[in-house]
Design an enzyme around this catalytic site. Sequence first.
Site, PDB file in Angstrom:
ATOM      1  N   HIS A 164      35.587  39.983  29.975  1.00 39.77           N
ATOM      2  CA  HIS A 164      36.612  40.649  30.224  1.00 39.77           C
ATOM      3  C   HIS A 164      37.665  40.257  29.060  1.00 39.77           C
ATOM      4  CE1 HIS A 164      37.956  36.380  31.636  1.00 39.77           C
ATOM      5  NE2 HIS A 164      36.518  35.876  32.048  1.00 39.77           N
ATOM      6  N   HIS A 187      38.706  36.791  28.135  1.00 39.98           N
ATOM      7  CA  HIS A 187      37.765  36.411  26.348  1.00 39.98           C
ATOM      8  C   HIS A 187      38.300  36.472  25.344  1.00 39.98           C
ATOM      9  CE1 HIS A 187      34.783  36.417  30.526  1.00 39.98           C
ATOM     10  NE2 HIS A 187      34.463  34.801  29.703  1.00 39.98           N
ATOM     11  N   CYS A 247      29.069  20.756  38.930  1.00 43.87           N
ATOM     12  CA  CYS A 247      29.336  21.876  39.005  1.00 43.87           C
ATOM     13  C   CYS A 247      29.061  22.857  37.479  1.00 43.87           C
ATOM     14  CB  CYS A 247      30.850  22.264  37.989  1.00 43.87           C
ATOM     15  SG  CYS A 247      31.456  23.596  38.162  1.00 43.87           S
ATOM     16  N   CYS A 269      30.735  24.649  35.893  1.00 38.04           N
ATOM     17  CA  CYS A 269      31.360  23.761  34.314  1.00 38.04           C
ATOM     18  C   CYS A 269      30.235  23.370  33.500  1.00 38.04           C
ATOM     19  CB  CYS A 269      32.550  22.778  35.042  1.00 38.04           C
ATOM     20  SG  CYS A 269      34.102  23.594  35.976  1.00 38.04           S
ATOM     21  N   CYS A 325      34.728  22.658  43.102  1.00 40.93           N
ATOM     22  CA  CYS A 325      35.572  22.308  41.702  1.00 40.93           C
ATOM     23  C   CYS A 325      37.078  22.767  41.476  1.00 40.93           C
ATOM     24  CB  CYS A 325      34.469  22.762  40.370  1.00 40.93           C
ATOM     25  SG  CYS A 325      35.125  23.181  39.462  1.00 40.93           S
ATOM     26  N   HIS A 362      36.635  26.134  39.516  1.00 41.49           N
ATOM     27  CA  HIS A 362      36.104  27.666  39.848  1.00 41.49           C
ATOM     28  C   HIS A 362      35.987  27.860  41.257  1.00 41.49           C
ATOM     29  CE1 HIS A 362      34.062  26.518  35.790  1.00 41.49           C
ATOM     30  NE2 HIS A 362      33.850  27.951  36.060  1.00 41.49           N
ATOM     31  N   LYS A 396      43.910  32.337  37.020  1.00 43.92           N
ATOM     32  CA  LYS A 396      43.075  32.777  35.618  1.00 43.92           C
ATOM     33  C   LYS A 396      41.823  33.806  36.292  1.00 43.92           C
ATOM     34  CE  LYS A 396      39.447  31.100  33.153  1.00 43.92           C
ATOM     35  NZ  LYS A 396      38.697  29.713  32.455  1.00 43.92           N
ATOM     36  N   LYS A 433      35.377  36.091  36.478  1.00 43.17           N
ATOM     37  CA  LYS A 433      34.096  36.361  36.723  1.00 43.17           C
ATOM     38  C   LYS A 433      33.932  36.341  37.966  1.00 43.17           C
ATOM     39  CE  LYS A 433      29.679  37.130  36.406  1.00 43.17           C
ATOM     40  NZ  LYS A 433      28.310  36.996  36.400  1.00 43.17           N
TER      41      LYS A 433
END
Length: 512
Positions: free
Chosen positions: A20, A23, A130, A133, A147, A150, A298, A301
């Site tokens: 995405h 990145h 997690c 991570c 987490c 996430h 953030k 996905k």
Amino acid sequence: MGRDVFYITTPIYYPNDVPHIGHAYTSVAADFIARYHRLRGEEVFHLTGVDEHGLKLQRAAEAAGMDPQAWVDSVDPEWREVWARLDIAYDDYIRTTEPRHHAAVAKLLGAVRGNGRDDIYLGTYEGLYCVSCEAYYVEDDLVDGNCPIHDRPVELMREENYFFRLSAYAGRLLEHYEANPHAVQPDTRRNEVLSLIRGGLQDFSISRTSFDWGIPLPWDPTHVCYVWFDALTNYLTAAGYADDPERFGRIWPANVHLMAKEIVRFHAVYWPAMLMAAGLEPPGQVWVHGYLLVGGEKMSKTKLTGIHPSQLTDHFGADSYRYYFMREISFGQDGSFSWESMTERHNADLANGLGNLASRVLAMLGSYFEGRVPEPVIDGAGADLPVVVADVVRRYDEHMLALRLQQALAALWEIVARANRYLVEKEPWKVAKDGARRGELASVLYASAETLRILAILIRPIMPGAAERLWGQLGLEPPLASQRVPEAVAWGGLTPGTKTAKGDALFPRLES
Ligand code: MSP
């Protein structure tokens, strides 16, 4: 800092994610910086790649009903395709499943284990893990039991692990960061890292037995190497750590590791300690940029907010894409993307700004001088253009070396603005009507075309495609890739008589 080579890295990406624009943000920045250093005549090594081991990847493969290796092989082309579309000119692309990487991880583990300080030892670990991570958390880190990164449940894991004695390195890390104030940047990140270290460091486990998709420990193959220990080592692998000591000596340490803030702890605490334990130098700098946000969060996905880069490059083109993200967001701060602001930037800075400048100048050369660059006969006809150019060249360099990428581009566009204003002031289309003012016309168009030549060289790191097209329209002979700053951007390099040709618009205007 790197010996003879400017060595810059992106994180290696987890390929189970769909690529995405988050990145791509890191990779575009890395490419812009790398290309700028090449323009300065430096030897550059720009590394990127994929992080293919670990529980997360193993589960993704299982979910797809595939063997993990076959599965990572199947998704890899998707990533390379994104970089190709964005004109990312990396020098090496690493996959952690490659044999060269296995060799480097084994070598690093051996060096740490054999350092005589018992830095790797066997222990038992129980903690909250997690999977996204690939990291353990303590209760206090969690947000509503989830987490903190996430926002997903953690899993209780209990394992016999090998540990790395990170706790023994706090003093050396602090010394290192005090002696090298730029080793973590920006300063806010540096302060976070310092307080993390001062808060006390716990040993971390470097192996897993609960799954097997990873690199087996050489002395105990019932364990696989912990994915972060494995992943970080990629920076050594690609530099030739295991197989090319001569090259490794020239390249290591890396000058800059680029990344977003969620993985600073791994890069600025674990990583330099691992290197110290192996008798290697820590990286020159860890540079932390902000997040691309969607609705204040953030982009990711897991949260279904990912935008694929091709959704934007199909519409705006790669050059406009690269320019927008580097120009719009202050490098180091969070930022958001919107179609509206991207369209606005494209139209204002590119279509109307640089594109219009190029098409006006090339059209007038065509109409008044049969496309040939005329001889400048009046001294000083360029007004302050040569001075503005020289000043920007100097500031652009300073900004780029300090990774002030946004300011670097803002400075470049001062040339565009000045050159457009220069045309308005000189009104060459009126001068052309008076045969007696032919010398003045020639001198104004020479100065304008010379500015375009210099711009083509300077924009190449950020907009390689447009730079090539502009260079071609100017009819310049030596390859653009052979031009170096500062020599090539000294005023007066354009040879009168050069045959130009107005081509398609550099940047078509886009409807909002
Ligand atoms: N595989 C690890 C890194 C190992 S490096 C030895 C990893 N991969 S990742 O694919 O999850 O993320 C890698 C990087 O992608 C981030 O550090 C950051 O550089 C970039 N980004 C991912 N999402 C992003 C945003 N939303 N915004 C900005 N950058 C983002 O972590």
